[in-house]
Design an enzyme around this catalytic site. Structure first.
Site, PDB file in Angstrom:
ATOM      1  N   TYR A  99       0.880  -1.172   0.000  1.00 20.25           N
ATOM      2  CA  TYR A  99       0.000   0.000   0.000  1.00 20.25           C
ATOM      3  C   TYR A  99       0.918   1.222   0.000  1.00 20.25           C
ATOM      4  O   TYR A  99       0.933   2.028   0.922  1.00 20.25           O
ATOM      5  CB  TYR A  99      -0.944  -0.010   1.212  1.00 20.25           C
ATOM      6  CG  TYR A  99      -1.917  -1.176   1.229  1.00 20.25           C
ATOM      7  CD1 TYR A  99      -2.340  -1.761   0.032  1.00 20.25           C
ATOM      8  CD2 TYR A  99      -2.413  -1.690   2.425  1.00 20.25           C
ATOM      9  CE1 TYR A  99      -3.225  -2.831   0.038  1.00 20.25           C
ATOM     10  CE2 TYR A  99      -3.311  -2.763   2.428  1.00 20.25           C
ATOM     11  CZ  TYR A  99      -3.709  -3.325   1.233  1.00 20.25           C
ATOM     12  OH  TYR A  99      -4.584  -4.376   1.245  1.00 20.25           O
TER      13      TYR A  99
HETATM   14  C1  LIG Z   1      -7.711  -2.954  -6.841  1.00 23.04           C
HETATM   15  C2  LIG Z   1      -6.576  -3.333  -5.940  1.00 23.04           C
HETATM   16  C3  LIG Z   1      -6.730  -4.403  -5.064  1.00 23.04           C
HETATM   17  C4  LIG Z   1      -5.686  -4.794  -4.234  1.00 23.04           C
HETATM   18  N1  LIG Z   1      -5.866  -5.840  -3.384  1.00 23.04           N
HETATM   19  C5  LIG Z   1      -4.850  -6.230  -2.587  1.00 23.04           C
HETATM   20  C6  LIG Z   1      -5.005  -7.305  -1.668  1.00 23.04           C
HETATM   21  O1  LIG Z   1      -6.065  -7.906  -1.579  1.00 23.04           O
HETATM   22  N2  LIG Z   1      -3.953  -7.642  -0.894  1.00 23.04           N
HETATM   23  C7  LIG Z   1      -2.753  -6.986  -0.971  1.00 23.04           C
HETATM   24  O2  LIG Z   1      -1.817  -7.370  -0.273  1.00 23.04           O
HETATM   25  N3  LIG Z   1      -2.577  -5.950  -1.814  1.00 23.04           N
HETATM   26  C8  LIG Z   1      -3.595  -5.555  -2.612  1.00 23.04           C
HETATM   27  N4  LIG Z   1      -3.412  -4.494  -3.458  1.00 23.04           N
HETATM   28  C9  LIG Z   1      -2.112  -3.828  -3.503  1.00 23.04           C
HETATM   29  C10 LIG Z   1      -1.173  -4.567  -4.468  1.00 23.04           C
HETATM   30  O3  LIG Z   1      -0.704  -5.740  -3.841  1.00 23.04           O
HETATM   31  C11 LIG Z   1       0.042  -3.697  -4.820  1.00 23.04           C
HETATM   32  O4  LIG Z   1      -0.380  -2.506  -5.403  1.00 23.04           O
HETATM   33  C12 LIG Z   1       1.003  -4.446  -5.738  1.00 23.04           C
HETATM   34  O5  LIG Z   1       2.308  -3.925  -5.603  1.00 23.04           O
HETATM   35  C13 LIG Z   1       0.559  -4.363  -7.183  1.00 23.04           C
HETATM   36  O6  LIG Z   1       1.323  -5.193  -8.004  1.00 23.04           O
HETATM   37  P1  LIG Z   1       1.183  -5.015  -9.563  1.00 23.04           P
HETATM   38  O7  LIG Z   1       2.109  -5.936 -10.229  1.00 23.04           O
HETATM   39  O8  LIG Z   1      -0.248  -5.040  -9.931  1.00 23.04           O
HETATM   40  O9  LIG Z   1       1.623  -3.505  -9.724  1.00 23.04           O
HETATM   41  P2  LIG Z   1       2.861  -2.784 -10.481  1.00 23.04           P
HETATM   42  O10 LIG Z   1       2.508  -1.345 -10.413  1.00 23.04           O
HETATM   43  O11 LIG Z   1       3.110  -3.392 -11.799  1.00 23.04           O
HETATM   44  O12 LIG Z   1       4.079  -3.109  -9.542  1.00 23.04           O
HETATM   45  C14 LIG Z   1       4.199  -2.637  -8.205  1.00 23.04           C
HETATM   46  C15 LIG Z   1       5.680  -2.382  -7.888  1.00 23.04           C
HETATM   47  O13 LIG Z   1       6.441  -3.560  -8.099  1.00 23.04           O
HETATM   48  C16 LIG Z   1       7.387  -3.395  -9.160  1.00 23.04           C
HETATM   49  N5  LIG Z   1       7.349  -4.599  -9.996  1.00 23.04           N
HETATM   50  C17 LIG Z   1       6.303  -5.022 -10.728  1.00 23.04           C
HETATM   51  N6  LIG Z   1       6.595  -6.175 -11.346  1.00 23.04           N
HETATM   52  C18 LIG Z   1       7.862  -6.487 -10.995  1.00 23.04           C
HETATM   53  C19 LIG Z   1       8.725  -7.570 -11.332  1.00 23.04           C
HETATM   54  N7  LIG Z   1       8.318  -8.523 -12.156  1.00 23.04           N
HETATM   55  N8  LIG Z   1       9.969  -7.584 -10.821  1.00 23.04           N
HETATM   56  C20 LIG Z   1      10.375  -6.609  -9.981  1.00 23.04           C
HETATM   57  N9  LIG Z   1       9.606  -5.556  -9.634  1.00 23.04           N
HETATM   58  C21 LIG Z   1       8.351  -5.498 -10.130  1.00 23.04           C
HETATM   59  C22 LIG Z   1       6.926  -2.163  -9.899  1.00 23.04           C
HETATM   60  O14 LIG Z   1       7.995  -1.493 -10.573  1.00 23.04           O
HETATM   61  C23 LIG Z   1       6.298  -1.336  -8.806  1.00 23.04           C
HETATM   62  O15 LIG Z   1       7.314  -0.644  -8.081  1.00 23.04           O
HETATM   63  C24 LIG Z   1      -4.453  -4.089  -4.278  1.00 23.04           C
HETATM   64  C25 LIG Z   1      -4.313  -3.006  -5.145  1.00 23.04           C
HETATM   65  C26 LIG Z   1      -5.355  -2.623  -5.965  1.00 23.04           C
HETATM   66  C27 LIG Z   1      -5.168  -1.450  -6.869  1.00 23.04           C
END
Ligand SMILES: Cc1cc2nc3c(=O)[nH]c(=O)nc-3n(C[C@H](O)[C@H](O)[C@H](O)COP(=O)(O)OP(=O)(O)OC[C@H]3O[C@@H](n4cnc5c(N)ncnc54)[C@H](O)[C@@H]3O)c2cc1C
Ligand SMILES: *[C@@H]1O[C@H](CO)[C@@H](O)[C@H](O)[C@H]1NC(C)=O
Ligand SMILES: *[C@@H]1O[C@H](CO)[C@@H](O)[C@H](O)[C@H]1NC(C)=O
Ligand SMILES: *[C@@H]1O[C@H](CO)[C@@H](O)[C@H](O)[C@H]1NC(C)=O
Ligand SMILES: *[C@@H]1O[C@H](CO)[C@@H](O)[C@H](O)[C@H]1NC(C)=O
Ligand SMILES: *[C@@H]1O[C@H](CO)[C@@H](O)[C@H](O)[C@H]1NC(C)=O
Ligand SMILES: *[C@@H]1O[C@H](CO)[C@@H](O)[C@H](O)[C@H]1NC(C)=O
Ligand SMILES: *[C@@H]1O[C@H](CO)[C@@H](O)[C@H](O)[C@H]1NC(C)=O
Ligand SMILES: *[C@@H]1O[C@H](CO)[C@@H](O)[C@H](O)[C@H]1NC(C)=O
Ligand SMILES: *[C@@H]1O[C@H](CO)[C@@H](O)[C@H](O)[C@H]1NC(C)=O
Ligand SMILES: *[C@@H]1O[C@H](CO)[C@@H](O)[C@H](O)[C@H]1NC(C)=O
Ligand SMILES: *[C@@H]1O[C@H](CO)[C@@H](O)[C@H](O)[C@H]1NC(C)=O
Length: 529
Positions: free
Chosen positions: A467
């Protein structure tokens, strides 16, 4: 006058140098890939470029203040494309922002204050489930919905303990921990990772064995975009019964919500690990008289049938008045739709959808609570929710305990274990785009956060890295933050020992601090071996 001249000149010089840098970078990619780069690059000349950028920007707030756009959007089809992107970015002084699901709360996967390319892993999302070994290899661009779907497709008795948001990407989610409805039984997602493929700053592909246990420790919760590009995770699947039970019972202030929320705080040790009960608090119009009130929705997953659930809730939480007709028995996979708010009867195919969600202004924050919050403080929170313009504020209270208490806080970087009762997630959403509105909303949520200080963890006041909250502090733009600067937010996310270990791992694996963003673990010289 000076400020004005700066404003006029800056964009031109930026455009020029950006074009040169982009050309050099693309030239390098061409030479590394024997010219076959057209299938995975998107430059501003491609119509796909602006469409992708639009689709990325789920949190409009992020774009309201930062304006740099990526030089190129890379959509690798295989690991080699990632390797060459790293090599060419490094060579030409371009930053990389890694994007898996794109849900970063501060948009760090698609905005940057320095010239950058986006490495979008959307096309790397194969999932291979190995039933015999109860494991799966999941590529980083897969969404949680896809993971759940592919497991359920093979078995109705296996599952994975990760988050509720179905379009969240495993690349970011597992990198930051991954809390979900089965935490009390199985811990978080990162607790259940058994191997990984990561591409480091030299462009080398490493697995658990070749990366070593320190780096493998760091990538399971130390936050994304810090140690390398995770290409795939190997996860351990967990057992679920063929039938689980869910409910979502709502109570307004007139229906005793304050007492119920207060009482709920004492249940964390009473409930079995099979039972998770979280609360969503928001302001609503009462259906009876149309007056505004506060509503608490008690949302639950029980890993068992209703006949076993009812006596447990009736014994420990009779005040809720839960009845059998509030409860629905279903398969675990159907429960993933239920918690995502997808109407009953929808086809499971929605789990595979990754359409961009509603574009909206958003700010989130988090806290961990260690002592029950007194009733008068709860009432003061409700008063804040009544403030005229905070129409779309939502507080989520997520129960911890169970297995979370049994796992050592040093086991992986995610430290929020024994001693915590529940987590608070503060979310504020709005549509108005003026700076005035943005400032007003940011002020509202920051004031609520300040108000909460006496009731939540302290020394450090902890927060959940998934978060992401840049109010907690940021690295400086040159990437040379000091320990004293970074520990301000670092201790909050990881606590002291884990933060120190993350600093040590970073010093060993990324000497150029190539993988960095506003809250990546900084590279500190004197920690290098
Ligand atoms: C609608 C919604 C529901 C959610 N529900 C939950 C929940 O139930 N439980 C919970 O714990 N969290 C929840 N989250 C938060 C979520 O876990 C984080 O926002 C998470 O970091 C998102 O990952 P992403 O790959 O979708 O995002 P991205 O924006 O793609 O990545 C997040 C971060 O990780 C980095 N990153 C991405 N992929 C990689 C990779 N392959 N290698 C290295 N670094 C990488 C990115 O550069 C960025 O800094 C929720 C968020 C949203 C918006
Ligand atoms: C982008 O445009 C180039 C030519 O300008 C083309 O070779 C490439 O295939 C296009 N990329 C995509 C993803 O369409
Ligand atoms: C985009 O198109 C213009 C005009 O055709 C060309 O000069 C430029 O090199 C192209 N840029 C890229 C990144 O392909
Ligand atoms: C952006 O989202 C829309 C709507 O889902 C989709 O049709 C389009 O293909 C997406 N654009 C890209 C480039 O992925
Ligand atoms: C994904 O799986 C398909 C089918 O097994 C395979 O052809 C493809 O090469 C895989 N893609 C990647 C990026 O691993
Ligand atoms: C899966 O389990 C079988 C039998 O236990 C073992 O022989 C095999 O090596 C395992 N495969 C993997 C990929 O771990
Ligand atoms: C409200 O909750 C309190 C404390 O749990 C309880 O004593 C009281 O009877 C409840 N009142 C109603 C109207 O349910
Ligand atoms: C609540 O009522 C107000 C005033 O009647 C109305 O403007 C608002 O849209 C309603 N909100 C919801 C969520 O129904
Ligand atoms: C709304 O609440 C006020 C007091 O909070 C009460 O006086 C009024 O009767 C309520 N309105 C309706 C329609 O019941
Ligand atoms: C629970 O009920 C509330 C109020 O109707 C609703 O807003 C929320 O989406 C529901 N949650 C689930 C998981 O069904
Ligand atoms: C799961 O949902 C599907 C689609 O709505 C429905 O057909 C099926 O009966 C449900 N199964 C269970 C066990 O809940
Ligand atoms: C970081 O780098 C900038 C630019 O090189 C320099 O001005 C600044 O003093 C450095 N800060 C620290 C803490 O070393």
């Amino acid at each position: 006058m000076f400020a004005c001249m700066f404003f006029l000149l800056f964009p031109f010089s930026l455009v020029n140098s950006a074009k040169d840098t982009r050309d050099d970078f693309l030239q390098c990619l061409h030479s590394q890939n024997s010219n076959s780069i057209s299938s995975f690059i998107n430059t501003p000349n491609n119509s796909s470029y602006s469409s992708l950028l639009q689709n990325y920007t789920q949190n409009l707030r992020v774009k309201a203040t930062k304006t740099l756009e990526p030089l190129v959007i890379i959509k690798p089809k295989k690991a080699f494309h990632i390797q060459t992107t790293i090599i060419c970015s490094k060579k030409h002084g371009v930053q990389i922002r890694i994007r898996s699901g794109g849900h970063d709360y501060e948009g760090l996967s698609y905005v940057s204050p320095l010239p950058f390319v986006v490495l979008d892993l959307i096309d790397l999302r194969n999932i291979t489930v190995d039933l015999a070994n109860k494991s799966a290899w999941v590529q980083a661009g897969a969404s949680l919905g896809e993971v759940y779907y592919r497991i359920a497709e093979k078995s109705s008795k296996l599952a994975f303990p990760a988050g509720v948001g179905l379009t969240v990407g495993v690349g970011g989610h597992f990198s930051g921990g991954g809390e979900g409805m089965m935490m009390r039984k199985y811990g978080i997602a990162a607790d259940n990772i058994i191997d990984a493929k990561i591409i480091n700053a030299e462009g080398k592909i490493l697995d658990r064995e070749s990366m070593g246990e320190d780096l493998f420790w760091a990538i399971r919760g130390g936050g994304g975009n810090t140690f390398g590009v995770v290409a795939a995770w190997k996860i351990n699947l967990v057992d679920v019964p063929p039938v689980v039970t869910v409910f979502n019972v709502t109570r307004t202030l007139e229906q005793n919500a304050t007492n119920l929320v207060h009482r709920w705080q004492y249940l964390v040790d009473k409930f079995p690990e099979d039972l998770a009960l979280r609360i969503f608090v928001r302001r609503v119009n009462s259906s009876q008289d149309g007056n505004t009130t506060i509503q608490a929705a008690f949302t639950s997953l029980f890993l068992g049938r209703v006949d076993r659930l009812l006596p447990i809730v009736q014994e420990h939480f009779p005040e809720l008045g839960l009845t059998k007709k509030d409860c629905i028995e279903m398969s675990w996979i159907n429960s993933t739709l239920y918690f995502a708010g997808i109407p009953n009867g929808a086809s499971l195919d929605v789990l595979l959808k990754r359409d961009p969600q509603g574009r909206i202004f958003f700010k989130g924050k988090s806290d961990y609570v260690q002592e029950p919050i007194p009733k008068n403080a709860l009432e003061n929170i409700w008063k804040r929710l009544y403030k005229m313009d905070a129409k779309m504020a939502e507080l989520q209270f997520t129960i911890l305990g169970g297995k979370m208490n049994e796992i050592s806080e040093f086991s992986i970087p995610f430290p929020h274990r024994a001693g915590n009762l529940f987590q608070i997630h503060y979310a504020l959403l709005w549509h108005e785009e003026s700076i005035k509105e943005i400032n007003w909303h940011m002020k509202w949520i920051r004031e609520l956060y300040d108000f909460m200080a006496p009731y939540v963890s302290n020394h450090p006041r902890t927060a959940y890295v998934n978060y992401r909250d840049l109010d907690l502090g940021t690295n400086n733009i040159n990437g040379n933050s000091t320990y004293q600067e970074a520990c301000i937010w670092g201790f909050k996310y990881f606590k002291v020992n884990n933060f120190n270990r993350l600093i040590q791992v970073k010093a060993t694996v990324d000497r150029d601090n190539f993988f960095r963003n506003e809250q990546s673990i900084p590279y500190l010289d004197h920690y290098a071996g």
